[in-house]
Scaffold this motif. Sequence first.
Motif, PDB file in Angstrom:
ATOM      1  N   GLY A 174       0.477  11.000   7.812  1.00  0.00           N
ATOM      2  CA  GLY A 174       1.298  10.811   6.615  1.00  0.00           C
ATOM      3  C   GLY A 174       1.604   9.242   6.435  1.00  0.00           C
ATOM      4  O   GLY A 174       1.826   8.890   5.181  1.00  0.00           O
ATOM      5  N   LEU A 175       1.427   8.499   7.390  1.00  0.00           N
ATOM      6  CA  LEU A 175       1.438   7.008   7.221  1.00  0.00           C
ATOM      7  C   LEU A 175       0.462   6.286   6.365  1.00  0.00           C
ATOM      8  O   LEU A 175       0.723   5.393   5.550  1.00  0.00           O
ATOM      9  CB  LEU A 175       1.484   6.190   8.691  1.00  0.00           C
ATOM     10  N   ALA A 176      -0.871   6.779   6.462  1.00  0.00           N
ATOM     11  CA  ALA A 176      -1.679   6.148   5.413  1.00  0.00           C
ATOM     12  C   ALA A 176      -1.407   6.620   4.137  1.00  0.00           C
ATOM     13  O   ALA A 176      -1.679   5.768   3.099  1.00  0.00           O
ATOM     14  CB  ALA A 176      -3.043   6.688   6.034  1.00  0.00           C
ATOM     15  N   GLY A 177      -1.149   7.715   3.761  1.00  0.00           N
ATOM     16  CA  GLY A 177      -0.859   8.257   2.543  1.00  0.00           C
ATOM     17  C   GLY A 177       0.331   7.318   1.989  1.00  0.00           C
ATOM     18  O   GLY A 177       0.353   6.983   0.848  1.00  0.00           O
ATOM     19  N   LEU A 178       1.253   6.986   2.881  1.00  0.00           N
ATOM     20  CA  LEU A 178       2.594   6.152   2.333  1.00  0.00           C
ATOM     21  C   LEU A 178       1.902   4.656   2.156  1.00  0.00           C
ATOM     22  O   LEU A 178       2.395   4.204   1.129  1.00  0.00           O
ATOM     23  CB  LEU A 178       3.579   6.158   3.283  1.00  0.00           C
ATOM     24  N   GLY A 179       1.012   4.197   2.969  1.00  0.00           N
ATOM     25  CA  GLY A 179       0.434   2.715   2.617  1.00  0.00           C
ATOM     26  C   GLY A 179      -0.300   3.085   1.358  1.00  0.00           C
ATOM     27  O   GLY A 179      -0.381   1.971   0.641  1.00  0.00           O
ATOM     28  N   LEU A 180      -1.128   3.891   1.242  1.00  0.00           N
ATOM     29  CA  LEU A 180      -1.622   3.844  -0.406  1.00  0.00           C
ATOM     30  C   LEU A 180      -0.924   3.827  -1.379  1.00  0.00           C
ATOM     31  O   LEU A 180      -0.817   3.328  -2.436  1.00  0.00           O
ATOM     32  CB  LEU A 180      -2.625   5.114  -0.368  1.00  0.00           C
ATOM     33  N   ALA A 181       0.387   4.751  -1.148  1.00  0.00           N
ATOM     34  CA  ALA A 181       1.317   4.911  -2.302  1.00  0.00           C
ATOM     35  C   ALA A 181       2.120   3.619  -2.555  1.00  0.00           C
ATOM     36  O   ALA A 181       2.264   3.304  -3.827  1.00  0.00           O
ATOM     37  CB  ALA A 181       2.513   5.981  -1.888  1.00  0.00           C
ATOM     38  N   ALA A 182       2.260   2.828  -1.321  1.00  0.00           N
ATOM     39  CA  ALA A 182       2.707   1.554  -1.400  1.00  0.00           C
ATOM     40  C   ALA A 182       1.924   0.518  -2.174  1.00  0.00           C
ATOM     41  O   ALA A 182       2.313  -0.264  -3.194  1.00  0.00           O
ATOM     42  CB  ALA A 182       2.986   0.741   0.000  1.00  0.00           C
ATOM     43  N   LEU A 183       0.595   0.523  -2.065  1.00  0.00           N
ATOM     44  CA  LEU A 183      -0.190  -0.248  -2.777  1.00  0.00           C
ATOM     45  C   LEU A 183      -0.308   0.026  -4.364  1.00  0.00           C
ATOM     46  O   LEU A 183      -0.659  -0.765  -5.114  1.00  0.00           O
ATOM     47  CB  LEU A 183      -1.880  -0.036  -2.086  1.00  0.00           C
ATOM     48  N   ARG A 184      -0.052   1.368  -4.589  1.00  0.00           N
ATOM     49  CA  ARG A 184      -0.165   1.910  -6.002  1.00  0.00           C
ATOM     50  C   ARG A 184       1.205   1.350  -6.617  1.00  0.00           C
ATOM     51  O   ARG A 184       0.982   1.894  -7.552  1.00  0.00           O
ATOM     52  CB  ARG A 184      -0.606   3.376  -6.191  1.00  0.00           C
ATOM     53  N   GLY A 185       2.107   1.003  -6.014  1.00  0.00           N
ATOM     54  CA  GLY A 185       3.573   0.922  -6.612  1.00  0.00           C
ATOM     55  C   GLY A 185       4.258   2.247  -6.398  1.00  0.00           C
ATOM     56  O   GLY A 185       5.375   2.200  -7.568  1.00  0.00           O
ATOM     57  N   GLU A 186       3.794   3.069  -5.810  1.00  0.00           N
ATOM     58  CA  GLU A 186       4.656   4.375  -5.893  1.00  0.00           C
ATOM     59  C   GLU A 186       5.652   4.385  -4.875  1.00  0.00           C
ATOM     60  O   GLU A 186       6.266   5.681  -4.921  1.00  0.00           O
ATOM     61  CB  GLU A 186       3.409   5.446  -5.881  1.00  0.00           C
ATOM     62  N   ALA A 187       5.724   3.568  -3.977  1.00  0.00           N
ATOM     63  CA  ALA A 187       6.635   3.977  -2.596  1.00  0.00           C
ATOM     64  C   ALA A 187       7.270   2.543  -2.531  1.00  0.00           C
ATOM     65  O   ALA A 187       6.680   1.382  -2.487  1.00  0.00           O
ATOM     66  CB  ALA A 187       5.932   4.247  -1.839  1.00  0.00           C
TER      67      ALA A 187
END
Length: 335
Positions: A174-187
Amino acid sequence: MPSAKPPAPTPSAPSTAPSEFDLIRRHFTRPTRHTDLAGGDDAALLRAQPGMQLAVSTDMLVAGTHFFADTDAEDLGWKTLAVNVSDLAAMGASPRWAFLALALPAADEAWIAAFAGGLFACADAHGVDLAGGDTTRGPLTLSLTIIGELPHGAAITRAGARAGDELWVSGQPGLAGLGLAALRGEARLSAAGRTACLAALHRPQPRVALGLALRGIATAMLDVSDGLLGDLGHILECSGTGAIIDVAALPMNTLRETGADEWLARRCLLGGGDDYELLFAAPAAKRAEVQTLSAQLGLALHRIGELTSEPGALWLREDGGRLVRSTPSGYDHFG
């Protein structure tokens, strides 16, 4: 009257751009550990050990599909090899040789040097020889084939699980998915949470020691690259089983500590992908052995559910014991 003699052509200045072979010699030629001949010839010569079986895997990373074009080159070098090493870890194999094919938009030496630095850092961490490969000009594409060894008949595949086996996952999916969401401005994550999530996304840690230790314990295994539920679906299909995931047993606390909201944290844990943790099944009688491995390796191993005799059926056991039917869907490159 004879025509004037044309002037002699002026010699052109030699090109200062490095050739393909210069780049290979300068950045991708290193001493080897398990290889009799690596690079510089038509084929590599590998030294396989007697009584061992070879495990081979290939992965491709494409700019704009698997990573942002401005991703740090050293991180890309690490990840290009790490995701392949993870495939061998999921089979219980020791990584040995890698073959790298690069398509590069330009011969940018600073970028190539950083990429090679990350690649060889991962290679040194896992004892991998870069035994050959190829380069060409084109859209940024990173393709790597890895070969590993394991004793004949010792491979852990996706097809050996049985009803009644327990389901485990390593580390913190789940950490990597949150990292991608952060880069996309979704988190919206805390500063520390963002750092941890981006590290998980860009520098995955292949669980080689765990994969080797699970030989003779795990009945089926794979690495979580396309989402936990989606990858679990491959085990269910190959083993002819179903599964129940106990939601209360999912490792959510670390994800909550990043500052992510509950819904997004759960979505990334179950479907985010890019974690490269190991998801495996093991008989309930082996539970103490798995727990001992966790302590020995200093790696959290979470028992998150069990396999059932209902082929392909995936259920989530929510709070209060309520069962909710789910779909084992993950990332699809053509979906």
